[in-house]
Write a protein that holds these residues in place. Structure first.
Motif, PDB file in Angstrom:
ATOM      1  N   MET A   7      12.568 -46.887 -10.070  1.00  0.00           N
ATOM      2  CA  MET A   7      11.185 -46.720 -10.486  1.00  0.00           C
ATOM      3  C   MET A   7      11.061 -45.813 -11.717  1.00  0.00           C
ATOM      4  O   MET A   7      10.352 -46.114 -12.649  1.00  0.00           O
TER       5      MET A   7
ATOM      6  N   LEU B 154       4.995 -63.300  -9.327  1.00  0.00           N
ATOM      7  CA  LEU B 154       4.105 -62.792  -8.284  1.00  0.00           C
ATOM      8  C   LEU B 154       3.107 -63.845  -7.851  1.00  0.00           C
ATOM      9  O   LEU B 154       2.841 -64.023  -6.659  1.00  0.00           O
TER      10      LEU B 154
ATOM     11  N   ILE C 281      -2.361 -58.294 -16.037  1.00  0.00           N
ATOM     12  CA  ILE C 281      -3.107 -58.626 -14.824  1.00  0.00           C
ATOM     13  C   ILE C 281      -4.095 -59.755 -15.095  1.00  0.00           C
ATOM     14  O   ILE C 281      -4.254 -60.667 -14.292  1.00  0.00           O
TER      15      ILE C 281
ATOM     16  N   ARG D 204      -3.500 -56.480  -4.107  1.00  0.00           N
ATOM     17  CA  ARG D 204      -2.107 -56.857  -3.873  1.00  0.00           C
ATOM     18  C   ARG D 204      -1.387 -57.039  -5.198  1.00  0.00           C
ATOM     19  O   ARG D 204      -0.262 -56.631  -5.408  1.00  0.00           O
ATOM     20  N   PHE D 205      -2.063 -57.718  -6.081  1.00  0.00           N
ATOM     21  CA  PHE D 205      -1.497 -58.020  -7.383  1.00  0.00           C
ATOM     22  C   PHE D 205      -1.264 -56.749  -8.181  1.00  0.00           C
ATOM     23  O   PHE D 205      -0.204 -56.539  -8.762  1.00  0.00           O
ATOM     24  N   MET D 206      -2.269 -55.894  -8.164  1.00  0.00           N
ATOM     25  CA  MET D 206      -2.197 -54.621  -8.879  1.00  0.00           C
ATOM     26  C   MET D 206      -1.004 -53.808  -8.408  1.00  0.00           C
ATOM     27  O   MET D 206      -0.278 -53.225  -9.195  1.00  0.00           O
ATOM     28  N   GLU D 207      -0.819 -53.777  -7.098  1.00  0.00           N
ATOM     29  CA  GLU D 207       0.271 -52.979  -6.539  1.00  0.00           C
ATOM     30  C   GLU D 207       1.606 -53.423  -7.094  1.00  0.00           C
ATOM     31  O   GLU D 207       2.426 -52.608  -7.508  1.00  0.00           O
ATOM     32  N   GLU D 208       1.793 -54.738  -7.114  1.00  0.00           N
ATOM     33  CA  GLU D 208       3.077 -55.245  -7.605  1.00  0.00           C
ATOM     34  C   GLU D 208       3.252 -54.937  -9.085  1.00  0.00           C
ATOM     35  O   GLU D 208       4.351 -54.624  -9.543  1.00  0.00           O
TER      36      GLU D 208
ATOM     37  N   TRP E   5      -9.705 -51.742   5.221  1.00  0.00           N
ATOM     38  CA  TRP E   5     -10.981 -52.277   5.689  1.00  0.00           C
ATOM     39  C   TRP E   5     -11.553 -51.260   6.674  1.00  0.00           C
ATOM     40  O   TRP E   5     -10.939 -50.954   7.683  1.00  0.00           O
TER      41      TRP E   5
ATOM     42  N   ARG F 173       1.341 -54.036   2.718  1.00  0.00           N
ATOM     43  CA  ARG F 173       2.093 -54.085   1.485  1.00  0.00           C
ATOM     44  C   ARG F 173       3.553 -54.416   1.759  1.00  0.00           C
ATOM     45  O   ARG F 173       4.123 -54.009   2.749  1.00  0.00           O
TER      46      ARG F 173
ATOM     47  N   LEU G 243      -5.283 -66.125   1.794  1.00  0.00           N
ATOM     48  CA  LEU G 243      -5.196 -64.725   1.382  1.00  0.00           C
ATOM     49  C   LEU G 243      -3.809 -64.148   1.648  1.00  0.00           C
ATOM     50  O   LEU G 243      -3.168 -64.512   2.625  1.00  0.00           O
ATOM     51  N   PRO G 244      -3.373 -63.243   0.757  1.00  0.00           N
ATOM     52  CA  PRO G 244      -2.114 -62.542   1.043  1.00  0.00           C
ATOM     53  C   PRO G 244      -2.334 -61.587   2.207  1.00  0.00           C
ATOM     54  O   PRO G 244      -3.467 -61.309   2.592  1.00  0.00           O
TER      55      PRO G 244
ATOM     56  N   LEU H 135      -2.501 -58.142   4.423  1.00  0.00           N
ATOM     57  CA  LEU H 135      -3.065 -56.835   4.079  1.00  0.00           C
ATOM     58  C   LEU H 135      -1.966 -55.795   3.913  1.00  0.00           C
ATOM     59  O   LEU H 135      -2.077 -54.883   3.115  1.00  0.00           O
TER      60      LEU H 135
ATOM     61  N   LEU I 199      -8.829 -58.207  -2.042  1.00  0.00           N
ATOM     62  CA  LEU I 199      -7.506 -58.287  -1.438  1.00  0.00           C
ATOM     63  C   LEU I 199      -6.497 -58.869  -2.417  1.00  0.00           C
ATOM     64  O   LEU I 199      -5.431 -58.310  -2.652  1.00  0.00           O
TER      65      LEU I 199
ATOM     66  N   ASP J  76       4.458 -45.748  -8.446  1.00  0.00           N
ATOM     67  CA  ASP J  76       4.615 -46.035  -7.025  1.00  0.00           C
ATOM     68  C   ASP J  76       3.384 -46.763  -6.488  1.00  0.00           C
ATOM     69  O   ASP J  76       2.270 -46.250  -6.583  1.00  0.00           O
ATOM     70  N   PRO J  77       3.557 -47.972  -5.943  1.00  0.00           N
ATOM     71  CA  PRO J  77       2.396 -48.716  -5.474  1.00  0.00           C
ATOM     72  C   PRO J  77       1.693 -48.037  -4.302  1.00  0.00           C
ATOM     73  O   PRO J  77       0.544 -48.364  -3.997  1.00  0.00           O
ATOM     74  N   ALA J  78       2.350 -47.079  -3.664  1.00  0.00           N
ATOM     75  CA  ALA J  78       1.712 -46.405  -2.536  1.00  0.00           C
ATOM     76  C   ALA J  78       0.538 -45.542  -2.984  1.00  0.00           C
ATOM     77  O   ALA J  78      -0.231 -45.051  -2.170  1.00  0.00           O
TER      78      ALA J  78
ATOM     79  N   LEU K 118      -1.907 -46.664  -4.536  1.00  0.00           N
ATOM     80  CA  LEU K 118      -3.086 -47.503  -4.450  1.00  0.00           C
ATOM     81  C   LEU K 118      -3.169 -47.990  -3.019  1.00  0.00           C
ATOM     82  O   LEU K 118      -2.188 -48.476  -2.467  1.00  0.00           O
ATOM     83  N   ARG K 119      -4.329 -47.818  -2.411  1.00  0.00           N
ATOM     84  CA  ARG K 119      -4.408 -48.214  -1.013  1.00  0.00           C
ATOM     85  C   ARG K 119      -5.689 -48.992  -0.748  1.00  0.00           C
ATOM     86  O   ARG K 119      -6.754 -48.637  -1.219  1.00  0.00           O
TER      87      ARG K 119
END
Ligand code: FES
Lengths: 169, 264
Positions: B142, B231, B199, A110-114, A130, B262, B257-258, B260, A106, A122-124, A126-127
């Protein structure tokens, strides 16, 4: 090495790759790579299959022991190698068979997306989901939804560094 | 500075001390020991920076039973603190003296804390909380961001300078050199090289900016890392190098935890 996406040479010039894509008459079919954890999501996908649920064929599944074992390296490599979307699925929080493996997933995703967003992807694409072993229906739904999203986004932009003049033009 | 370091070494509180020495008016890091105490100079403020924490880490790894002293700036103190947390240095084996940075340096670095907690030399100047450059970047669309980054990363010659100079890059084996994970045969390396490094710096980068300073290709790495730090601050409420436990060294609790979903 051959590209697993339509046989493009590995480091073809971005222009060249684009041309090939636009010249193709067939509509864009995204390639989606899914990392499913062995204990929940893979079983969930299995259930979807056994229950004969329909979902798009754009997905390629890699089974991992725990979603926590998917490193940013793997995610970026997937994108670099031409995946248009990457799905990471694991057990629900608290259900991870390695107790806290999915905590890591998690935080990481989250970090990767940002970071993707900041680099202009586009962060979308990556999904994180659960999906438990009993949620076959949900799995099919997620795949359907995600495929539609990625289809709307189009092919993954290139990771290859480009000369300035080209980038500006 | 001269007298304090001399006292520390004479009394045997430290075995050697990392500080600076001038050669023809150039400031240079130097490991002072019993033998060269006569080279010690009075403290003076300069804007030149060196990876002195990296030097400390190297000497501490070579002689784990020795105690070292070190003269640090704000960022370097954060680096040492982070190395303590990651078990790379032993708290009882390092003696820290702090010096403040000048106002111009703080402005150039857009530094959020241009002075160490253990401040012995110089006056603490006001921090700069916002990065102009980062704000500019965040306002770009973007597509233009993507182009902007790729155009800059295009100059990378994979010299590993950013990694080698980084005070908190302490791994013995580096995944950036792993040719199966990062394309190893093309130059410039593609965007994944710097993205991955960014990262990996999450929760560790202390924003010293040495990576950008050393980069022969002038890639604006600092903005990338400032973003990473922002971040980490937002999602985990953590500033690397502060006194709190790092959320990256342990798995933590559900409450940490952050969410879920986005942020859009
Ligand atoms: S085992 Fe499923 S997420 Fe860890």
């Amino acid at each position: 090495m051959k590209h697993w996406r339509d046989g493009c040479p590995d480091n073809a010039h971005p222009l060249y790759r684009e041309k090939r894509c636009t010249l193709k008459a067939t509509p864009f079919e995204p390639r989606i790579l899914a990392f499913l954890c062995n204990w929940c999501s893979y079983a969930g996908a299995d259930l979807a299959g056994v229950s004969r649920l329909q979902y798009p064929h754009n997905i390629r599944v890699i089974r991992v022991m725990c979603s926590g074992s998917v490193s940013p390296h793997h995610l970026l490599r997937a994108f670099r190698k031409g995946a248009d979307g990457v799905l990471v699925a694991g057990c629900h929080i608290g259900d991870c068979h390695y107790l806290k493996g999915n905590y890591m997933t998690l935080k990481r995703v989250r970090f990767m997306e940002e970071m993707l967003r900041f680099a202009g992807f586009d962060p979308a694409r990556l999904r994180l989901e659960w999906i438990s072993a009993a949620e076959g229906i949900r799995f099919a739904e997620v795949v359907r939804e995600f495929t539609a999203t990625v289809k709307g986004l189009g092919p993954m932009p290139s990771f290859d560094a480009v000369p300035r003049a080209f980038a500006m033009g | 500075m001269k007298t304090t370091i001399e006292r520390l070494i004479r009394e045997g509180l430290v075995d050697a001390f990392w500080a600076y020495r001038s050669f023809r008016d150039c400031h240079f890091p130097w490991l002072f020991t019993q033998e060269d105490l006569h080279h010690l100079e009075p403290w003076r403020q300069t804007d030149v920076r060196f990876p002195i924490v990296k030097l400390l880490l190297a000497s501490a790894r070579e002689n784990p039973e020795k105690t070292y002293g070190i003269l640090v700036r704000g960022c370097e103190e954060r680096g040492i603190e982070e190395l303590f947390k990651w078990n790379q240095l032993k708290r009882e084996r390092v003696v820290i003296l702090g010096q403040a940075c000048s106002k111009s340096l703080a402005a150039k670095c857009e530094c959020r804390k241009p002075f160490p907690d253990r401040l012995q030399y110089g006056e603490a100047v006001a921090p700069v909380m916002e990065s102009k450059k980062l704000r500019e970047l965040e306002q770009m669309t973007m597509e233009s961001l993507h182009e902007w980054w790729l155009a800059h990363l295009n100059r990378c010659i994979r010299c590993f300078g950013c990694r080698d100079v980084c005070p908190v890059c302490f791994c013995i084996e580096c995944s950036l050199e792993h040719t199966d994970l990062i394309p190893g045969t093309i130059l410039p390396p593609d965007a994944s090289f710097h993205l991955l490094r960014a990262i990996h710096m999450g929760g560790r980068c202390i924003d010293c900016g040495l990576c950008e300073e050393i980069c022969p290709a002038h890639i604006p790495l600092r903005s990338l890392h400032k973003k990473v730090n922002g971040l980490v601050r937002e999602t985990f409420g953590y500033t690397p190098g502060d006194g709190n436990k790092s959320p990256f060294t342990l798995l933590g609790d559900v409450s940490e935890l952050p969410s879920l979903s986005r942020r859009t």
